[in-house]
Write a protein that holds these residues in place. Sequence first.
Motif, mmCIF file in Angstrom:
data_model
loop_
_atom_site.group_PDB
_atom_site.id
_atom_site.type_symbol
_atom_site.label_atom_id
_atom_site.label_comp_id
_atom_site.label_asym_id
_atom_site.label_seq_id
_atom_site.Cartn_x
_atom_site.Cartn_y
_atom_site.Cartn_z
ATOM 1 N N ARG A 145 48.973 35.283 42.181
ATOM 2 C CA ARG A 145 48.350 36.443 42.353
ATOM 3 C C ARG A 145 48.167 37.327 41.759
ATOM 4 N N TYR A 146 48.049 37.224 40.759
ATOM 5 C CA TYR A 146 48.173 37.950 39.876
ATOM 6 C C TYR A 146 46.669 37.206 39.315
ATOM 7 N N ALA A 147 45.875 37.002 39.812
ATOM 8 C CA ALA A 147 44.522 36.132 39.235
ATOM 9 C C ALA A 147 43.792 37.331 40.744
ATOM 10 N N GLU A 148 43.960 36.408 41.347
ATOM 11 C CA GLU A 148 43.360 37.226 42.661
ATOM 12 C C GLU A 148 43.360 38.924 42.779
ATOM 13 N N ALA A 149 44.405 38.997 42.471
ATOM 14 C CA ALA A 149 44.608 40.802 42.549
ATOM 15 C C ALA A 149 43.599 41.853 41.272
ATOM 16 N N GLY A 209 38.336 44.104 40.278
ATOM 17 C CA GLY A 209 36.789 44.647 39.639
ATOM 18 C C GLY A 209 36.698 43.759 38.452
ATOM 19 N N PHE A 210 38.082 43.257 37.482
ATOM 20 C CA PHE A 210 37.550 42.569 36.412
ATOM 21 C C PHE A 210 36.983 41.568 36.226
ATOM 22 N N ASP A 211 35.414 41.657 35.421
ATOM 23 C CA ASP A 211 35.220 40.840 35.179
ATOM 24 C C ASP A 211 34.638 40.051 33.371
#
Length: 385
Positions: free
Chosen positions: A366-370, A375-377
Amino acid sequence: MSQREWIEKDFYKELGVSSSASQDEIKKAYRKLARDLHPDANPGDAKAEERFKTVSEAHAVLSDPAKRKEYDDTRKLFAGGGYPRGGFTPGAGGGFSQDFNIGDIFGGANAGDGGLGDLLGGLFNRGGTRTASRPRRGADVETETTLGFREAAQGVTVPLRMTSPSPCTTCHGSGAKPGTSPRVCPNCNGTGIISRNQGAFGFSEPCDDCRGTGSIIDDPCVDCHGSGIQNRTRTITVRIPPGVSDGQRIRLAGQGEAGLRGAPSGDLFVSVHVSQDKVFGRNGDDLTLVLPVSYSELVLGTTVSVPTLEGRVGVKVPPGTADGRILRVRGRGVPKRGGGAGDLLVTVKVAVPQKLDDNAADALRRYAEAEKASGFDPRAGWAGA
Ligand SMILES: [Zn+2]
Ligand SMILES: [Zn+2]
């Protein structure tokens, strides 16, 4: 030796004889002076040593009829005091040895003359060497020790076992069986040196019969096999100052061998090996430490309790700390020689869990999706690469 030196030096006067003295008179005068002025009879007397050299030099020239004639002729030639123009050239027959011919003092048919025995007795009363009875600074001693990492950093008192040569207690260093004593070597008359003349040159070499010691031991001491020396083990306690590093050599003044006859002791040199520590490393006075952290601790920030050499310290990891960053804790490193201490350098390093339970794994997905949605890349800097 140059002719100038010959002109400036009155060898007859040095020996206290007239310029018409016979070879025998010269020899006698020299022996008397050499005995009085011999360095072993005048330990530490620089004046006597200088005179001894001069007298030996004078004898070396005057005792050789050919050299004496050359000397006489040279001095006669310039007796008016005027030196020839163009300076001096070394004597044509030059090149004789300036080595004092010790054999001439003690050797020959007169070796048994009165007084000689006393002189030799004085020279060889200890250990059979001519230097043994003089005051002499103790020898420096080398040893090594291995310290724990923390001991080295903080300083420690350690016992050091050292084996070093010292006079044999059975024969008191003489090398001779108790009840017997070494005798003066008849080959070199106790000088330890054999002199021979070959043409204009005088050679001196150690006596073979006594191996240069000047004395012969007929009945060797069983405990030291005639060497007069035993290895003695002693344990001393030394204080290693804080902050030593691996491979360092420490000098402990006055902790070496005892001096002879009141002379100062030598120094003790200790080579230090420092073992590794599981937690700490060292960079000079700075203590280094790798602090394992979780990804979330780096992102959210935290305060972690970290070990130091003395107690623990709370290290604040600010929110958003990058992996591999070094956090500095001032004054909690290795004590410095002049007071104070280096820093503790804490390197943060992310520990990646090899296994997550379902709950944590679900939360992480869930964290990864959020994270993506925010916008973190992580590879934003690679745009176009
Ligand atoms: Zn000898
Ligand atoms: Zn012995």
